[in-house]
Design a protein around this motif. Structure first.
Motif, mmCIF file in Angstrom:
data_model
loop_
_atom_site.group_PDB
_atom_site.id
_atom_site.type_symbol
_atom_site.label_atom_id
_atom_site.label_comp_id
_atom_site.label_asym_id
_atom_site.label_seq_id
_atom_site.Cartn_x
_atom_site.Cartn_y
_atom_site.Cartn_z
ATOM 1 N N LEU A 67 0.851 -1.189 0.000
ATOM 2 C CA LEU A 67 0.000 0.000 0.000
ATOM 3 C C LEU A 67 0.888 1.240 0.000
ATOM 4 O O LEU A 67 1.828 1.332 0.799
ATOM 5 C CB LEU A 67 -0.887 0.010 1.256
ATOM 6 N N VAL A 68 0.584 2.187 -0.893
ATOM 7 C CA VAL A 68 1.320 3.450 -0.920
ATOM 8 C C VAL A 68 0.358 4.557 -0.485
ATOM 9 O O VAL A 68 -0.694 4.776 -1.085
ATOM 10 C CB VAL A 68 1.901 3.733 -2.322
ATOM 11 N N THR A 88 -1.605 -1.386 -4.171
ATOM 12 C CA THR A 88 -2.705 -0.430 -4.117
ATOM 13 C C THR A 88 -2.084 0.894 -3.690
ATOM 14 O O THR A 88 -1.247 0.916 -2.785
ATOM 15 C CB THR A 88 -3.765 -0.858 -3.078
ATOM 16 N N ALA A 89 -2.463 1.971 -4.372
ATOM 17 C CA ALA A 89 -1.908 3.286 -4.036
ATOM 18 C C ALA A 89 -3.065 4.267 -4.003
ATOM 19 O O ALA A 89 -3.916 4.257 -4.895
ATOM 20 C CB ALA A 89 -0.876 3.715 -5.067
ATOM 21 N N PHE A 90 -3.109 5.097 -2.966
ATOM 22 C CA PHE A 90 -4.260 6.000 -2.858
ATOM 23 C C PHE A 90 -3.832 7.415 -2.571
ATOM 24 O O PHE A 90 -2.760 7.677 -2.025
ATOM 25 C CB PHE A 90 -5.251 5.509 -1.790
ATOM 26 N N SER A 95 -8.142 14.222 -8.641
ATOM 27 C CA SER A 95 -7.394 14.676 -9.829
ATOM 28 C C SER A 95 -6.004 14.052 -9.883
ATOM 29 O O SER A 95 -5.499 13.748 -10.969
ATOM 30 C CB SER A 95 -7.267 16.202 -9.835
ATOM 31 N N ALA A 96 -5.388 13.847 -8.720
ATOM 32 C CA ALA A 96 -4.093 13.159 -8.704
ATOM 33 C C ALA A 96 -4.262 11.729 -9.196
ATOM 34 O O ALA A 96 -3.446 11.225 -9.981
ATOM 35 C CB ALA A 96 -3.501 13.169 -7.294
ATOM 36 N N VAL A 97 -5.327 11.075 -8.758
ATOM 37 C CA VAL A 97 -5.557 9.679 -9.155
ATOM 38 C C VAL A 97 -5.842 9.612 -10.656
ATOM 39 O O VAL A 97 -5.300 8.747 -11.360
ATOM 40 C CB VAL A 97 -6.705 9.068 -8.313
ATOM 41 N N ALA A 98 -6.650 10.546 -11.163
ATOM 42 C CA ALA A 98 -6.901 10.577 -12.614
ATOM 43 C C ALA A 98 -5.594 10.829 -13.359
ATOM 44 O O ALA A 98 -5.317 10.196 -14.393
ATOM 45 C CB ALA A 98 -7.922 11.663 -12.938
ATOM 46 N N GLY A 99 -4.785 11.721 -12.839
ATOM 47 C CA GLY A 99 -3.520 12.049 -13.489
ATOM 48 C C GLY A 99 -2.556 10.871 -13.527
ATOM 49 O O GLY A 99 -1.908 10.615 -14.542
ATOM 50 N N TYR A 111 -4.804 2.277 -8.525
ATOM 51 C CA TYR A 111 -4.820 3.647 -8.003
ATOM 52 C C TYR A 111 -6.249 4.005 -7.574
ATOM 53 O O TYR A 111 -7.189 3.857 -8.359
ATOM 54 C CB TYR A 111 -4.334 4.639 -9.061
ATOM 55 N N VAL A 112 -6.372 4.488 -6.337
ATOM 56 C CA VAL A 112 -7.689 4.696 -5.737
ATOM 57 C C VAL A 112 -7.729 6.072 -5.073
ATOM 58 O O VAL A 112 -6.756 6.490 -4.444
ATOM 59 C CB VAL A 112 -7.920 3.624 -4.624
ATOM 60 N N ALA A 113 -8.860 6.763 -5.197
ATOM 61 C CA ALA A 113 -9.074 7.997 -4.422
ATOM 62 C C ALA A 113 -9.624 7.601 -3.055
ATOM 63 O O ALA A 113 -10.667 6.942 -2.972
ATOM 64 C CB ALA A 113 -10.047 8.921 -5.141
ATOM 65 N N ALA A 114 -8.889 7.936 -2.011
ATOM 66 C CA ALA A 114 -9.325 7.577 -0.647
ATOM 67 C C ALA A 114 -8.685 8.543 0.335
ATOM 68 O O ALA A 114 -7.620 9.113 0.075
ATOM 69 C CB ALA A 114 -8.928 6.137 -0.316
#
Ligand SMILES: C[S@@+](CC[C@H](N)C(=O)[O-])C[C@H]1O[C@@H](n2cnc3c(N)ncnc32)[C@H](O)[C@@H]1O
Length: 222
Positions: A67-68, A88-90, A95-99, A111-114
């Protein structure tokens, strides 16, 4: 475009005035995605102290989960994936996750927004490797204990946590961000069920102060 550090600090100050510790990250990344700002910590390479540590300990994941925390644009997550982890990295910023998804379209990283303060219960003690670089120091000191506890909570029995942060000597806290960590702050990680393996204070390659690099483990029998 203004100086990236000054702009980030201005956004952070505005958010703080509204008692919002994290909203400015999304604003900054959204501006960056629109080409209107630069993200000051976006180096486009994994952190050298992470790479150095991984080489020193012969890090290989053999498919184990990692996990990051606060992954930003993903260089440390991609590094862990290249070392054989199922990553898994969140990040709190959508916008960071989309990028980062757009940057690494073929990536094996999930990549997950959390939000660190509202993590899924399935992540509890689920990761053999947890990487935390510069998220704790990016949050106001009043959130420090809760941030550290939430990070520690993700480490599986027998798993390891690697932490890299700016160091600050004891004394008055600076006006952040960032809010660098004292030795007592680093020791908070051991107040959360983890044991310290190694705590180092190392010069930063940029010549800009010192960095903590600390490794912790959750004992197997808990
Ligand atoms: C200083 S940046 C460091 C980014 C990356 N770890 C690096 O070393 O380049 C801090 C990161 O933590 C993210 N962050 C801040 N608060 C967070 C929270 N509550 N939950 C998840 N991510 C958060 C920010 O969006 C930002 O990407």
């Amino acid at each position: 475009m203004t100086d990236p550090d000054l702009h980030a600090r201005a956004l952070a100050a505005e958010a703080a005035a509204n008692n919002d510790a994290t909203g400015w990250f999304e604003r900054l990344y959204a501006e960056a995605e629109a080409g209107e700002a630069a993200v000051p910590w976006d180096t486009r390479v994994p952190h050298p102290l992470l790479v150095d540590w991984a080489d020193a300990v012969g890090l290989h994941g053999h498919g184990e989960p990692a996990l990051v925390i606060g992954c930003g644009y993903g260089d440390d997550a991609e590094f862990a994936a290249a070392r054989g982890f199922g990553v898994t990295a969140f990040d709190v910023s959508p916008s960071a996750v989309a990028g980062v998804r757009a940057r690494f379209p073929e990536s094996t990283v999930d990549y997950v927004a959390a939000d660190l303060f509202e993590l899924p219960s399935a992540w509890r003690q689920a990761y053999q490797l947890v990487i935390e670089i510069f998220t704790v120091q990016a949050l106001p000191e009043r959130l420090r204990e809760a941030a550290v506890a939430a990070i520690c909570e993700t480490v599986a029995p027998g798993g390891r946590l690697i932490v890299i942060q700016r160091q600050r000597p004891d004394g008055p806290a600076p006006e952040g961000p960032p809010w660098p960590l004292t030795r007592a702050d680093i020791d908070l990680f051991t107040a959360n069920g983890l044991a310290a393996v190694q705590i180092e204070l190392l010069p930063d390659a940029s010549g800009n102060g010192a960095r903590w690099r600390a490794e912790f483990r959750r004992p197997v029998a808990q």
